[in-house]
Design an enzyme around this catalytic site. Structure first.
Site, mmCIF file in Angstrom:
data_model
loop_
_atom_site.group_PDB
_atom_site.id
_atom_site.type_symbol
_atom_site.label_atom_id
_atom_site.label_comp_id
_atom_site.label_asym_id
_atom_site.label_seq_id
_atom_site.Cartn_x
_atom_site.Cartn_y
_atom_site.Cartn_z
ATOM 1 N N ASP A 22 1.726 10.219 28.225
ATOM 2 C CA ASP A 22 1.561 9.361 27.627
ATOM 3 C C ASP A 22 2.244 9.347 26.857
ATOM 4 O O ASP A 22 2.322 9.996 25.959
ATOM 5 C CB ASP A 22 0.064 9.567 27.426
ATOM 6 C CG ASP A 22 -1.283 10.077 28.102
ATOM 7 O OD1 ASP A 22 -1.334 10.423 29.689
ATOM 8 O OD2 ASP A 22 -2.364 10.448 28.051
ATOM 9 N N GLU A 204 -9.765 6.602 30.085
ATOM 10 C CA GLU A 204 -9.475 7.181 28.865
ATOM 11 C C GLU A 204 -7.969 5.797 28.918
ATOM 12 O O GLU A 204 -7.935 5.124 28.944
ATOM 13 C CB GLU A 204 -8.021 8.147 30.296
ATOM 14 C CG GLU A 204 -8.115 9.525 30.986
ATOM 15 C CD GLU A 204 -7.259 9.471 32.166
ATOM 16 O OE1 GLU A 204 -7.795 11.270 32.054
ATOM 17 O OE2 GLU A 204 -6.359 9.354 32.694
HETATM 18 C C1 FRU Z 1 -4.154 11.156 30.552
HETATM 19 C C2 FRU Z 1 -4.500 12.380 30.003
HETATM 20 C C3 FRU Z 1 -4.908 11.710 28.729
HETATM 21 C C4 FRU Z 1 -5.610 12.847 27.462
HETATM 22 C C5 FRU Z 1 -3.775 14.129 28.719
HETATM 23 C C6 FRU Z 1 -3.674 15.055 28.324
HETATM 24 O O1 FRU Z 1 -2.986 11.037 30.964
HETATM 25 O O2 FRU Z 1 -5.334 12.682 31.095
HETATM 26 O O3 FRU Z 1 -5.976 10.929 28.929
HETATM 27 O O4 FRU Z 1 -5.698 12.843 26.807
HETATM 28 O O5 FRU Z 1 -3.908 12.472 29.796
HETATM 29 O O6 FRU Z 1 -2.640 14.943 28.250
#
Ligand code: FRU
Length: 498
Positions: A22, A204
């Site tokens: 992300d 998320e």
């Molecule tokens: C989304 C996610 C978020 C989390 C991160 C962990 O892709 O699952 O919810 O903070 O990646 O790397």
């Protein structure tokens, strides 16, 4: 390895080495766009998360910077956001600096292993040198876990309308909305999401902000809310909601009140645009909402055929909110800064497609980095089909099927697909919601990705691919009805101008 280099995007951001997911902590300050990202600097699959860092003057070419945040005894550094605290409401500045304040999720992997549920909490870090170095706040976490496993990805922003800081948090199957006056003490105001939209997976990486409805003075609020799994075409995907916000509670527009699972409000219908969020602190004179997403999908992100690094970001996009005949929709466009890299334009006159036709090949232009635009007049009730292909038989086919009113992308012959069964086995589709009588298409093409903006960005499809040889041809394909392709322009991009 050499194999790797041929998959390295020409202009989409990738870390020099190792794993990325992300985008995090996007902010703009004094001429620089900052991009932080979920980063594991010791491997090419997901692992203990850090925040990597990159900077850019124009959101197109990026320079990687030293790692910004390292995991510590409280946990891994999961996704989050950053704001520029111009009035020092946090008190983090002592000598007149402007603090940049980040909120991230601590993910305590040890607690998780021990079977606890309260292993995710929200914490702060701040920078007094415009994002170069960061100090973690001494009284972390600032928001403790209330006993819910999935409790993460805080996105803060300055709400000028209600004169407060607002933060949205993804909490399992809904979004929590918090407010604060100092970025440190947060009060939960409301929840949104139960019984509305899709819930096949965990919510998320939310984002929340006001937008002016184009061509009017109306303001509507937009909540972007990533979902994994449960994406429109499987795996990860990003729906959005439009509504009103009174400073505490988000109320969706009438058209979205009883939004079913199967709806038509997605930022992108391709498989590869996830966890996207917007930049904070964009100057008022600019006024754009600028967005970037992770150009991959949790279905196969850890298995894509690169070794040195894994995964890229999408091209940065500006978001636009428009009122259509019966609802509101978000349109996305590649940022106009991309135009500065356009090389000599190639124009093609109208092509009638009653057999397969080559529109451009490498004798005209390199297709390893290009923007392609065209229109199809009298578009309703016609099937159209296009392909990118190379000299060794790899192709990616995309277009529109009138019968189902859907755009599609077919990667089943797109070179390397066997690293994961979910990569090429399913044709992605996205509904056409526009009622225009013609179809406008813009494609941003890089070595291993295509981002298709249909109908001026009302429907977007972003997908990655791994050909055995570079793309050398762009073709229009025969369908059951003849059609013409008009106003074709191909703009190769050049990144060595200075
Ligand atoms: C989304 C996610 C978020 C989390 C991160 C962990 O892709 O699952 O919810 O903070 O990646 O790397």
């Amino acid at each position: 390895t050499n194999k790797d280099a041929m998959y390295r995007p020409n202009f989409h951001f990738t870390p020099k080495a190792h794993w990325m997911n992300d985008p995090n902590g996007l902010f703009y300050l004094n001429g620089t766009y900052h991009l932080f990202f979920q980063y594991y600097p010791e491997g090419n699959v997901w692992g203990p998360m850090h925040w990597g860092h990159a900077t850019s003057k124009d959101m197109v070419t990026w320079e990687e910077q030293p790692i910004a945040l390292f995991p510590d005894e409280k946990g891994y550094i999961f996704s989050g956001s950053a704001v520029v605290d111009i009035n020092n409401t946090s008190g983090f500045a002592k000598n007149g600096e402007t603090p940049v304040v980040a909120m991230f999720t601590y993910h305590d992997a040890i607690k998780e292993k021990e079977g606890a549920v309260d292993y995710q909490s929200q914490a702060l870090a701040y920078s007094l040198d415009e994002g170069k170095t960061w100090t973690k706040y001494k009284n972390n976490p600032v928001i403790k876990n209330p006993g819910i496993k999935d409790f993460r990805d805080p996105k803060m922003f300055r709400d000028e309308i209600h004169n407060q800081w607002v933060m949205v948090l993804a909490v399992l199957d809904r979004t929590y909305i918090y407010t604060s006056s100092n970025l440190i003490d947060w009060s939960k105001q409301s929840e949104f999401g139960l019984g509305i939209g899709k819930h096949d997976g965990v919510w998320e990486c939310p984002d929340f902000f006001p937008m002016q409805v184009e061509g009017s003075n109306d303001i509507k609020w937009v909540l972007i809310q990533s979902l994994n799994p449960g994406g429109y075409n499987g795996g990860s995907g990003t729906p959005y909601f439009i509504g009103d916000f009174d400073g505490k509670t988000f109320t969706p527009i009438e058209q979205m009140k009883n939004l079913p699972e199967d709806h038509t409000y997605w930022i992108d219908y391709g498989k590869d645009n996830y966890a996207g969020v917007t930049w904070s602190n964009i100057p008022d004179e600019d006024g754009r909402k600028l967005f970037i997403g992770w150009m991959s999908n949790w279905l196969y992100a850890q298995e894509v055929p690169t070794e040195t690094w894994r995964n890229a970001m999408t091209v940065a996009r500006s978001l636009h909110l428009k009122k259509t005949e019966d609802t509101y929709r978000i349109f996305s466009k590649p940022v106009k800064e991309l135009d500065d890299y356009k090389d000599t334009k190639i124009e093609k006159s109208s092509v009638v497609v009653d057999k397969n036709v080559s529109i451009v090949d490498t004798t005209d232009a390199s297709l390893e980095k290009a923007v392609i635009k065209f229109k199809i007049p009298d578009f309703e009730e016609k099937d159209v089909a296009f392909s990118f292909s190379n000299t060794v038989g790899d192709s990616i086919i995309f277009g529109y099927k009138a019968k189902t009113h859907r755009f599609y992308i077919d990667r089943s012959k797109a070179g390397k697909i066997d690293f994961n069964k979910d990569f090429g086995n399913h044709v992605s589709t996205g509904p056409r919601t526009s009622k225009e009588t013609y179809l406008a298409v813009t494609i941003v093409l890089d070595k291993t990705s295509m981002e298709i903006f249909y109908d001026h960005g009302e429907t977007v499809m972003t997908e990655i691919f791994f050909f055995n040889k570079p793309v050398s041809n762009f073709n229009a394909l025969k369908t059951n009805s003849s059609y013409s392709v008009e106003d074709i322009t191909i703009n190769p991009l050049s990144f060595n101008k200075n």
